[in-house]
Design a protein around this motif. Structure first.
Motif, PDB file in Angstrom:
ATOM      1  N   PHE A   1      56.784  19.510  40.460  1.00 32.14           N
ATOM      2  CA  PHE A   1      55.691  19.878  39.846  1.00 32.14           C
ATOM      3  C   PHE A   1      55.658  19.269  38.360  1.00 32.14           C
ATOM      4  CE2 PHE A   1      56.030  22.936  43.138  1.00 32.14           C
ATOM      5  CZ  PHE A   1      55.258  22.522  44.073  1.00 32.14           C
TER       6      PHE A   1
ATOM      7  N   PHE B   1      38.998  32.433  48.882  1.00 31.46           N
ATOM      8  CA  PHE B   1      38.440  33.935  48.620  1.00 31.46           C
ATOM      9  C   PHE B   1      39.270  34.602  47.629  1.00 31.46           C
ATOM     10  CE2 PHE B   1      41.476  36.642  51.141  1.00 31.46           C
ATOM     11  CZ  PHE B   1      42.098  35.325  51.699  1.00 31.46           C
ATOM     12  N   LEU B   2      40.212  34.345  47.243  1.00 27.20           N
ATOM     13  CA  LEU B   2      40.828  35.266  45.957  1.00 27.20           C
ATOM     14  C   LEU B   2      40.326  34.858  44.711  1.00 27.20           C
ATOM     15  CD1 LEU B   2      44.636  34.561  47.186  1.00 27.20           C
ATOM     16  CD2 LEU B   2      43.253  36.422  47.327  1.00 27.20           C
ATOM     17  N   GLY B   3      40.093  35.909  43.818  1.00 24.31           N
ATOM     18  CA  GLY B   3      39.770  35.890  42.594  1.00 24.31           C
ATOM     19  C   GLY B   3      38.359  35.395  42.759  1.00 24.31           C
ATOM     20  N   GLU B   4      37.739  34.955  41.220  1.00 26.33           N
ATOM     21  CA  GLU B   4      36.427  34.679  41.202  1.00 26.33           C
ATOM     22  C   GLU B   4      36.428  33.165  40.764  1.00 26.33           C
ATOM     23  OE1 GLU B   4      34.141  36.542  41.744  1.00 26.33           O
ATOM     24  OE2 GLU B   4      35.512  38.530  42.058  1.00 26.33           O
TER      25      GLU B   4
ATOM     26  N   HIS C   1      38.286  29.630  31.239  1.00 29.07           N
ATOM     27  CA  HIS C   1      37.253  29.700  32.003  1.00 29.07           C
ATOM     28  C   HIS C   1      35.957  30.128  31.445  1.00 29.07           C
ATOM     29  CE1 HIS C   1      40.236  28.968  35.267  1.00 29.07           C
ATOM     30  NE2 HIS C   1      39.380  28.074  35.572  1.00 29.07           N
ATOM     31  N   ILE C   2      34.894  29.825  31.976  1.00 27.58           N
ATOM     32  CA  ILE C   2      33.490  30.785  31.960  1.00 27.58           C
ATOM     33  C   ILE C   2      32.887  30.866  33.099  1.00 27.58           C
ATOM     34  CG2 ILE C   2      33.259  30.081  29.415  1.00 27.58           C
ATOM     35  CD1 ILE C   2      31.080  28.137  30.252  1.00 27.58           C
ATOM     36  N   SER C   3      32.145  31.954  33.465  1.00 26.58           N
ATOM     37  CA  SER C   3      31.536  31.969  34.731  1.00 26.58           C
ATOM     38  C   SER C   3      30.500  31.121  34.847  1.00 26.58           C
ATOM     39  CB  SER C   3      30.903  33.430  34.838  1.00 26.58           C
ATOM     40  OG  SER C   3      29.598  33.416  33.828  1.00 26.58           O
TER      41      SER C   3
ATOM     42  N   ARG D   1      52.752  20.262  35.814  1.00 25.38           N
ATOM     43  CA  ARG D   1      52.591  21.570  35.714  1.00 25.38           C
ATOM     44  C   ARG D   1      53.762  22.482  35.008  1.00 25.38           C
ATOM     45  NH1 ARG D   1      48.235  22.755  38.534  1.00 25.38           N
ATOM     46  NH2 ARG D   1      47.491  21.567  40.145  1.00 25.38           N
TER      47      ARG D   1
ATOM     48  N   GLU E   1      40.042  38.368  32.353  1.00 20.76           N
ATOM     49  CA  GLU E   1      39.856  36.997  32.594  1.00 20.76           C
ATOM     50  C   GLU E   1      38.914  36.542  33.804  1.00 20.76           C
ATOM     51  OE1 GLU E   1      42.589  34.759  30.931  1.00 20.76           O
ATOM     52  OE2 GLU E   1      42.539  36.713  29.581  1.00 20.76           O
TER      53      GLU E   1
ATOM     54  N   ARG F   1      37.377  29.884  44.236  1.00 22.13           N
ATOM     55  CA  ARG F   1      38.537  30.954  44.693  1.00 22.13           C
ATOM     56  C   ARG F   1      39.725  30.421  45.395  1.00 22.13           C
ATOM     57  NH1 ARG F   1      33.345  34.116  45.925  1.00 22.13           N
ATOM     58  NH2 ARG F   1      33.147  35.875  44.489  1.00 22.13           N
ATOM     59  N   SER F   2      40.898  30.761  44.862  1.00 21.81           N
ATOM     60  CA  SER F   2      42.219  30.340  45.626  1.00 21.81           C
ATOM     61  C   SER F   2      42.012  30.666  47.070  1.00 21.81           C
ATOM     62  CB  SER F   2      43.269  30.818  45.073  1.00 21.81           C
ATOM     63  OG  SER F   2      43.518  31.005  43.810  1.00 21.81           O
ATOM     64  N   LEU F   3      42.161  29.559  47.920  1.00 19.27           N
ATOM     65  CA  LEU F   3      42.313  29.698  49.262  1.00 19.27           C
ATOM     66  C   LEU F   3      40.710  30.180  49.822  1.00 19.27           C
ATOM     67  CD1 LEU F   3      45.376  31.955  50.043  1.00 19.27           C
ATOM     68  CD2 LEU F   3      45.225  29.390  49.761  1.00 19.27           C
TER      69      LEU F   3
ATOM     70  N   ASN G   1      40.269  42.201  40.852  1.00 21.41           N
ATOM     71  CA  ASN G   1      41.754  41.739  40.683  1.00 21.41           C
ATOM     72  C   ASN G   1      42.450  42.219  39.487  1.00 21.41           C
ATOM     73  OD1 ASN G   1      42.725  40.012  42.925  1.00 21.41           O
ATOM     74  ND2 ASN G   1      40.946  38.916  42.353  1.00 21.41           N
TER      75      ASN G   1
ATOM     76  N   LEU H   1      45.080  24.626  30.818  1.00 20.66           N
ATOM     77  CA  LEU H   1      45.103  25.955  31.288  1.00 20.66           C
ATOM     78  C   LEU H   1      44.751  26.831  30.139  1.00 20.66           C
ATOM     79  CD1 LEU H   1      48.262  26.193  33.351  1.00 20.66           C
ATOM     80  CD2 LEU H   1      45.900  26.600  34.229  1.00 20.66           C
TER      81      LEU H   1
ATOM     82  N   ARG I   1      39.094  34.322  35.884  1.00 24.28           N
ATOM     83  CA  ARG I   1      39.564  33.859  37.072  1.00 24.28           C
ATOM     84  C   ARG I   1      39.752  35.190  38.019  1.00 24.28           C
ATOM     85  NH1 ARG I   1      42.991  33.039  33.279  1.00 24.28           N
ATOM     86  NH2 ARG I   1      45.220  33.617  33.169  1.00 24.28           N
TER      87      ARG I   1
ATOM     88  N   ASP J   1      41.652  32.210  27.692  1.00 26.55           N
ATOM     89  CA  ASP J   1      41.029  32.005  29.102  1.00 26.55           C
ATOM     90  C   ASP J   1      40.196  30.853  29.094  1.00 26.55           C
ATOM     91  OD1 ASP J   1      39.523  32.357  31.526  1.00 26.55           O
ATOM     92  OD2 ASP J   1      38.663  34.314  31.016  1.00 26.55           O
TER      93      ASP J   1
END
Lengths: 215, 605
Positions: free
Chosen positions: A38, A194-197, A155-157, A41, B361, A190-192, B368, A59, B363, A153
């Motif tokens: 990677f 359903f993980l996270g937001e 991201h924003i929603s 990354r 955060e 979301r990862s996979l 979480n 990131l 995410r 961060d």
């Protein structure tokens, strides 16, 4: 004395052996594997222009304040988005500073610039409503007016992005649907599944918009 | 908005935790037996043998508790001195591309104590203080060794419980080496590479300077040619000049290798100041999930190891059950409080459905962040993916209370199990008093000496937290470090010492323990609290292990209090909560509890 000396010798030697293996071989092995598998990354997910200029990391948030751009969450990292001084406000729930802000005033009661000035939630909410044409009692997405833990961060929603979209579309003279499509493309789900937001990556979104209408 | 999605994540977390407990526990049985074989033997065995030969260690020599303790203390002292001197003189050492200076003595002492004791309290800001060499050698080595030592101590105590009429409790060197080589290193290697796949960085480049899209202006104090700030005519306020910022300096370095062990070894010391909230340490929800799981993995597996070693698997699961119940309640309370958010901010216009996002955060979101906060303080990890200082009062009370239980809700690697066994001994003692029989634990009589050791540990820890908190609260140096006023300021102090004694290392991070004026009080008192929390716990525990190992087993009878099943679980939880609650309730009432009511009534400080 003998057991003491034995212990001391074993301690010093074992510390040296561990230093070589755990502090030399182990991180080097991770580095080699990361580089091979990677490379982008492991080097910080850097965004590089065609001419080789590094423009940031996918990131990490960076400052955007003009109407043409989507705006990231406010930042408490250093003097704002300082990637060498990550951190949050660490202000608590009953902090007057966090709620109402700090604004130095001169003798006449006018705001003056001061390094200790700080925009509280109240100020940020007002600014967000004004900039995005919201009504005086419309609720504001929490992420838009709170500082993240890292101050970086990226991201924003989605809700926050959709509220900013009409302003950006107008400022860039781009159809709203185009902006919305770019938001969808810059959304990390979301990862996979359903993980996270889910979150919209602001830097990638603004970069994508720049490509359709150069600044 | 307790969305179904959050419940699904919770279910997956619990399922994964249960799933790793047995296989990892069985693996631990082999790792902690110097004669057992593992599937890593072909690769690791030669390195292990070579290590013993180089260090003059006889791997099969059994040690009594006093000898085991001496070896542990010597090894810890050598490691602590190494760290101290590397930090002091990092400017003369290699791998310092940023040219960072050496640390002040009190800061180096605090950091050395912090990493030696598996606390990883960070008085310093990682990215602007530590050279790559310091991060990689002075700090990372303790991430492994303090974790390995913790597991070794737990194994020694379990052997003390399991053996009868024995004089020895194992070999410290063998335990430490085997845990490091067979457990920590191989798991971390794989884990770190998985983290890189998510975006955690791993390189040795100097920091990257990026040309940002939108330059902006900040105001900085004007300095003269000597670098001194220029003062205005009144001589007090510094003169400000505009400075345009059109670059962003991006931190680089060997992060993934450190993050893997900081989680798996429940160390918690981040590479960056923001720790696991920083996108370079914890870039995606998947990396977050794996990090949370890795905190609990070894502590959970150790309960299975306990059951297997004492040949009573139901006892192992009973201890696990008590830990899990306390974890679940804590998570529920924290999650609910954060999801309800802050009514003061909501009255200013923040959408009430979004919960308290200050210091969190996007995410990770509310769930979480609450999960991470609960897990990291249940276990003595102390990494954070959100700023606990900005949690709601009740949301912040949960991490505080978790640490004050003595880190026994799964707890640190090894430390959680031996801490919990202290409470187990106390619980059977209380049960013995209630039914009027000599207390027994797994066929061993618990006598006055054992209970005295247990009480020594519990009282030393509680007294250290409370006395230092009281001292700092009424001292100028203590209040100078605060970032918040009112009850929240008191919570910052209480949190700091609770975290230090519990060897947790998380913080209400607004607290400045290393002030610009160089006042060493915070650094030194915290370092002392960390050393007490580690060694005044370990030494009595090893004495207890030695004493238990020498006892005869007496067969169970009708009057024996059984250390399995729901009655035992309830009694154990009761002991942990009552000892924790009764000792700290007044302090908690003055901090988060009163702040909660003030927040509800809209009072600001």
């Amino acid at each position: 004395m003998k057991p003491l000396l034995d212990n001391l010798r074993a301690s010093v030697l074992l510390t040296l052996v561990f230093a070589v293996l755990l502090c030399g071989v182990y991180p080097a092995a991770v580095w080699a594997a990361g580089r091979a598998l990677f490379p982008w990354r492991s080097d910080g997910s850097l965004l590089v222009d065609k001419d080789g200029t590094v423009r940031g990391s996918a990131l990490l948030a960076q400052n955007f304040s003009s109407d043409r751009d989507f705006q990231p969450r406010p930042s408490a990292a250093g003097s704002g988005y300082d990637a060498t001084a990550s951190g949050g406000t660490n202000l608590g729930p009953t902090s007057d500073k966090l709620a109402n802000g700090v604004h130095a005033k001169d003798a006449a009661g006018k705001d003056v610039s001061d390094p200790n000035n700080f925009d509280g939630v109240k100020d940020l909410v007002r600014a967000y409503r004004t900039q995005n044409g919201l009504g005086a009692s419309d609720p504001v997405p929490a992420d838009a007016v709170t500082r993240s833990g890292s101050g970086l961060d990226p991201h924003i929603s989605i809700q926050n992005a959709l509220l900013q979209a009409p302003r950006v579309a107008r400022a860039r003279s781009v159809p709203l649907e185009t902006v919305r499509a770019k938001i969808a493309a810059a959304t990390d789900g979301r990862s996979l599944g359903f993980l996270g937001e889910p979150g919209v990556n602001v830097l990638l979104l603004n970069r994508a918009l720049d490509k359709i209408a150069s600044r | 908005m307790h969305s179904p999605n959050s419940w699904l994540q919770l279910a997956l977390f619990v399922a994964a935790l249960v799933a790793v407990t047995k296989p990892l526990g069985l693996y631990l049985v082999r790792v902690l037996d110097a004669t057992a074989r593992t599937w890593l033997d072909p690769v690791v065995r030669p390195v292990e043998r070579l290590t013993y030969r180089l260090c003059g260690i006889d791997p099969l020599l059994e040690q009594g508790w006093a000898s085991y303790t001496m070896s542990m203390l010597t090894f810890s002292l050598v490691g602590m001195l190494l760290t101290y001197f590397v930090l002091r003189f990092q400017d003369h050492l290699p791998l310092n591309p940023q040219g960072l200076p050496g640390l002040a003595p009190h800061l180096a002492f605090n950091t050395a104590a912090s990493f030696t004791t598996n606390t990883n309290w960070q008085s310093y800001a990682g990215e602007s203080t530590m050279s790559y060499f310091s991060q990689m050698v002075a700090l990372t080595i303790h991430n492994f060794t303090s974790a390995a030592v913790g597991i070794a101590i737990a194994a020694a105590l379990v052997r003390g419980v399991a053996r009868q009429s024995a004089r020895t409790i194992g070999n410290f060197w063998t335990d430490t080496v085997r845990v490091t080589y067979y457990l920590l290193v191989p798991f971390c290697l794989v884990f770190a590479v998985v983290l890189v796949s998510q975006g955690v960085i791993q390189n040795f480049k100097p920091y990257t300077v990026a040309k940002t899209y939108e330059p902006y202006t900040i105001q900085v104090p004007k300095t003269d040619s000597a670098g001194k700030p220029v003062m205005a005519a009144d001589g007090k306020t510094p003169v400000l000049v505009d400075q345009s910022v059109d670059t962003q300096t991006i931190v680089q370095g060997p992060v993934a290798s450190q993050v893997a062990i900081k989680m798996l070894g429940t160390n918690g010391g981040g590479y960056t100041n923001a720790n696991a909230a920083h996108p370079f340490e914890n870039p995606t929800p998947l990396s977050n999930f794996l990090q949370v799981l890795s905190i609990f993995a070894i502590p959970s597996a150790l309960t299975y190891y306990l059951g297997r070693m004492v040949m009573n698997q139901r006892h192992g699961w009973a201890v696990w059950g008590a830990m899990f119940a306390m974890f679940a309640v804590g998570l529920g309370v924290c999650w609910r409080a954060e999801q309800r958010g802050n009514p003061i901010h909501q009255s200013l216009g923040i959408s009430a459905a979004d919960g308290n996002m200050e210091g969190k955060e996007v995410r990770f979101g509310i769930f979480n962040s609450a999960l991470f906060a609960t897990v990291t303080t249940d276990a003595s990890c102390g990494a954070v993916n959100a700023m606990h200082d900005s949690f709601t009062p009740i949301g912040g009370l949960v991490p505080l209370f978790n640490m004050q239980t003595g880190e026994v809700i799964f707890g640190g690697v090894g430390a959680g199990l031996y801490g919990m066994l202290i409470f187990v001994v106390l619980a059977v003692f209380i049960a013995g008093l209630m039914v009027g029989r000599t207390p027994e634990y797994l066929g061993k009589k618990i006598e006055a000496y054992d209970v005295k050791l247990v009480m020594l540990v519990l009282m030393a820890l509680a007294a250290t937290v409370l006395v230092f908190t009281a001292w700092a609260s009424i001292s100028a140096w203590g209040q100078a470090g605060l970032n918040n006023a009112g009850p929240h300021g008191f919570s910052e102090i209480l949190y700091a010492y609770s975290s230090a004694v519990a060897n947790n290392g998380s913080a209400f991070a607004g607290l400045t323990a290393a002030p610009a004026d160089g006042n060493p009080h915070w650094d030194v008192t915290l370092a002392f609290a960390m050393l007490v929390g580690r060694f005044l716990m370990i030494v009595p525990i090893l004495a207890l292990a030695g004493n238990l190992a020498g006892k005869k087993l007496i067969p169970a009878s009708a009057g024996t209090f059984r250390t399995e099943g729901p009655t035992f679980v309830v009694l154990l939880i009761g002991t942990v909560v009552l000892v924790g609650a009764l000792t700290f309730l007044p302090a908690l009432a003055m901090g988060p509890v009163v702040e909660h009511y003030l927040m509800t009534s809209g009072t600001l400080f």
